[in-house]
Design an enzyme around this catalytic site. Structure first.
Site, PDB file in Angstrom:
ATOM      1  N   SER A 172     -42.569   3.733 -23.730  1.00 18.52           N
ATOM      2  CA  SER A 172     -42.587   4.232 -24.947  1.00 18.52           C
ATOM      3  C   SER A 172     -42.246   5.916 -24.727  1.00 18.52           C
ATOM      4  O   SER A 172     -42.953   6.351 -24.083  1.00 18.52           O
ATOM      5  CB  SER A 172     -43.892   4.378 -25.788  1.00 18.52           C
ATOM      6  N   ASP A 320     -34.401   0.266 -31.116  1.00 21.80           N
ATOM      7  CA  ASP A 320     -34.376   0.408 -32.636  1.00 21.80           C
ATOM      8  C   ASP A 320     -33.324  -0.357 -33.197  1.00 21.80           C
ATOM      9  O   ASP A 320     -33.067  -0.398 -34.556  1.00 21.80           O
ATOM     10  CB  ASP A 320     -34.361   2.113 -32.948  1.00 21.80           C
ATOM     11  N   LYS A 347     -43.401  -1.390 -35.421  1.00 23.06           N
ATOM     12  CA  LYS A 347     -42.337  -0.241 -35.727  1.00 23.06           C
ATOM     13  C   LYS A 347     -42.670  -0.037 -37.122  1.00 23.06           C
ATOM     14  O   LYS A 347     -43.905  -0.430 -37.612  1.00 23.06           O
ATOM     15  CB  LYS A 347     -41.003  -0.617 -35.411  1.00 23.06           C
ATOM     16  N   ARG A 351     -40.901  -5.777 -37.155  1.00 25.87           N
ATOM     17  CA  ARG A 351     -39.442  -6.003 -37.492  1.00 25.87           C
ATOM     18  C   ARG A 351     -39.190  -7.528 -36.765  1.00 25.87           C
ATOM     19  O   ARG A 351     -38.111  -7.909 -37.377  1.00 25.87           O
ATOM     20  CB  ARG A 351     -38.764  -5.053 -36.432  1.00 25.87           C
ATOM     21  N   ARG A 393     -34.509   0.574 -41.184  1.00 29.06           N
ATOM     22  CA  ARG A 393     -33.537  -0.162 -40.423  1.00 29.06           C
ATOM     23  C   ARG A 393     -33.471  -1.573 -40.726  1.00 29.06           C
ATOM     24  O   ARG A 393     -32.221  -2.278 -40.819  1.00 29.06           O
ATOM     25  CB  ARG A 393     -34.030   0.134 -39.094  1.00 29.06           C
TER      26      ARG A 393
HETATM   27  C1  S3P Z   1     -38.509   7.492 -30.262  1.00 30.50           C
HETATM   28  C2  S3P Z   1     -38.985   6.702 -29.469  1.00 30.50           C
HETATM   29  C3  S3P Z   1     -38.978   5.004 -29.660  1.00 30.50           C
HETATM   30  C4  S3P Z   1     -38.158   4.676 -30.895  1.00 30.50           C
HETATM   31  C5  S3P Z   1     -38.559   5.587 -32.224  1.00 30.50           C
HETATM   32  C6  S3P Z   1     -37.987   7.118 -31.730  1.00 30.50           C
HETATM   33  C7  S3P Z   1     -38.647   9.043 -30.070  1.00 30.50           C
HETATM   34  O1  S3P Z   1     -40.476   4.775 -30.095  1.00 30.50           O
HETATM   35  O2  S3P Z   1     -38.289   3.383 -31.499  1.00 30.50           O
HETATM   36  O3  S3P Z   1     -37.410   5.386 -33.203  1.00 30.50           O
HETATM   37  O4  S3P Z   1     -37.840   9.699 -30.626  1.00 30.50           O
HETATM   38  O5  S3P Z   1     -39.270   9.186 -28.853  1.00 30.50           O
HETATM   39  P1  S3P Z   1     -41.485   4.187 -29.119  1.00 30.50           P
HETATM   40  O6  S3P Z   1     -41.549   5.509 -28.168  1.00 30.50           O
HETATM   41  O7  S3P Z   1     -42.532   3.950 -29.515  1.00 30.50           O
HETATM   42  O8  S3P Z   1     -40.852   2.837 -28.377  1.00 30.50           O
END
Ligand code: S3P
Length: 442
Positions: A172, A320, A347, A351, A393
């Site tokens: 993440s 995403d 999310k 999803r 999304r």
């Molecule tokens: C993001 C990280 C991702 C992504 C989100 C934006 C970011 O989330 O799904 O839309 O800007 O760091 P996760 O870190 O929870 O996977």
């Protein structure tokens, strides 16, 4: 913010045509405001995403005493206050629908000498925050959440944070970024090791502003003590927004789309690789670099798609994009399989479930798994009514299905498209979708 009353009505369409750019990258836009706010000097951000999520981040930093002007739709001027110049706000800090805002700000605010409360909308209030609360607690932060580990997050003034060496259990970027931002205010080095590489904007932007950051494989280390110094930030177009048009161009009956100024950071472009594996006709026709990030123009033309098994190792690079991928898979020959994607359950909506119910409504055979989906493609899709669950999304992805549908499609609860892609419906109409936006549906 959920605004369940707005919906898309779509009639079948076949041909697409267009040459356009997509709005600025959401991840980079959030970070530009946060880091610009705590840098010394004036930051000019261009290409900023004027979406509800990123505007929520800007509003919060204003509440914390930072002067932020918006001289143009996509331009910000941020008067940075330095690492220790933020001021507390007695009011809640409202992140709206934005998980990125809440998780990154939790890290930034954990080390401040004032208290803060982060709140969000109904969807964000359901999303898991323990993933950031656990490492922050280990650093010495005092943050209260609900018994379920969800917002509101009540952050007590910090006495002292200490750097940690953190092996992150989930891949993440938000968790990594949160811990690194807290590390700016900690004693000693903070190190985060990821299970798989995720988007690296935080560490790259911190380094560009002068922070002492080193990257060694999956480990990012930050030593505190240096002030950040403001730099201009040019935000590239969001690959995740371009993704909808890559799928539209690939499944359409005829035509060609050129999508310009798309950020092509390899931690973001997993869907491009997957579509190419499916036989999509997509080419990068121009490449350049903007502020150290690769950007390009993508050309997509329709082609016969084949089902694929998405490699588990590619999941973070297209995290995403699974709703858009699902529409491509529904239009491909054979079965496509996704596994190792448990994160999709947490999310903006679940999803996996939202995609499965949506595809079923269009007569696509789909099997739900705890960590993924099997999707049996078909040449034509049915029509029907799709609940987006207020997830931007999901809403945009199912609009694309009208390029293969035999009957009209309604997509419900679409107001949150404005969180990441203001102007989506107008752009979709301009390239050939038969889309109208209705206010006041059920
Ligand atoms: C993001 C990280 C991702 C992504 C989100 C934006 C970011 O989330 O799904 O839309 O800007 O760091 P996760 O870190 O929870 O996977």
């Amino acid at each position: 913010m959920s605004g369940g009353k707005r919906e898309y009505r779509l009639a079948p369409a076949m041909a697409v045509a267009g040459d356009f750019a997509v709005p600025g990258d959401k991840s980079v836009s959030h970070r530009s405001v946060m880091l610009g706010a705590i840098a010394r000097g004036t930051t000019r951000v261009t290409g900023f995403l004027p979406g509800a999520d990123t505007l929520a981040t800007a509003a919060i930093l204003r509440q914390l005493g930072v002067r932020i002007e918006r001289p143009g739709e996509t331009e910000l001027i941020i008067e940075g206050v330095g690492l220790h110049g933020l001021r507390g706000s007695a009011q809640d800090l409202d992140c709206g629908n934005a998980g990125t805002a809440m998780r990154l700000l939790a890290g930034l605010l954990a080390g401040q000498r004032f208290a803060s409360t982060l709140v969000g909308d109904e969807s964000l209030t359901r999303r898991p925050m323990r993933r950031v609360l656990d490492p922050l607690a280990r650093m010495g932060a005092r943050i209260e959440a609900s018994a379920a580990g969800t917002a509101p997050l009540r952050i007590a003034p910090a006495e002292r944070l200490v750097g940690i060496d953190y092996s992150c259990p989930v891949a993440s970027a938000q968790v990594k970024s949160c811990v690194l931002l807290a590390g700016l205010y900690a004693e000693g080095q903070t190190r985060v090791v990821e299970p798989q590489a995720t988007r690296d904007y935080t560490e790259r932007m911190l380094a560009a502003l002068g922070a002492d950051v080193t990257v060694d494989g999956l480990a990012v280390s930050l030593r505190p003590g240096r002030e950040l110094s403001a730099q201009p930030i040019a935000v590239p177009g969001d690959f995740s927004s371009a993704a909808f048009f890559l799928v539209a161009g690939a499944i359409a009956g005829s035509g060609e789309l050129l999508v310009r100024n798309v950020g092509l950071n390899p931690r973001r472009t997993g869907l491009l690789d997957t579509l190419l594996d499916m036989g999509a006709d997509i080419a990068i026709v121009e490449r350049s670099e903007v502020a150290g990030e690769p950007v390009g123009t993508l050309r997509v033309r329709p082609s016969a798609l084949r089902g694929v098994d998405v490699p588990v190792t590619r999941v973070p690079d297209m995290i995403d994009e699974f709703p858009a991928f699902a529409i491509a898979a529904a239009c491909a020959s054979g079965t496509s399989r996704v596994r190792g994607a448990h994160e999709l359950r947490v999310k903006e909506s679940d999803r996996i479930a939202a995609v499965a119910r949506g595809l079923e409504a269009l007569d696509v055979a789909v099997q739900e798994h705890p960590d993924g989906l099997d999707i049996d493609g078909r040449s034509r899709l049915g029509g029907g009514s799709i609940d987006s669950h207020g997830d931007h999304r999901i809403a945009m992805s199912f609009a694309l299905a009208s390029l293969r549908a035999e009957a009209p499609i309604r997509v419900l609860d679409v107001a949150n498209v404005d969180t990441s892609f203001p102007g989506f419906a107008a752009l979709a109409a301009a390239i050939g979708l038969n889309i109208t936006v209705e206010e006041g549906g059920e």
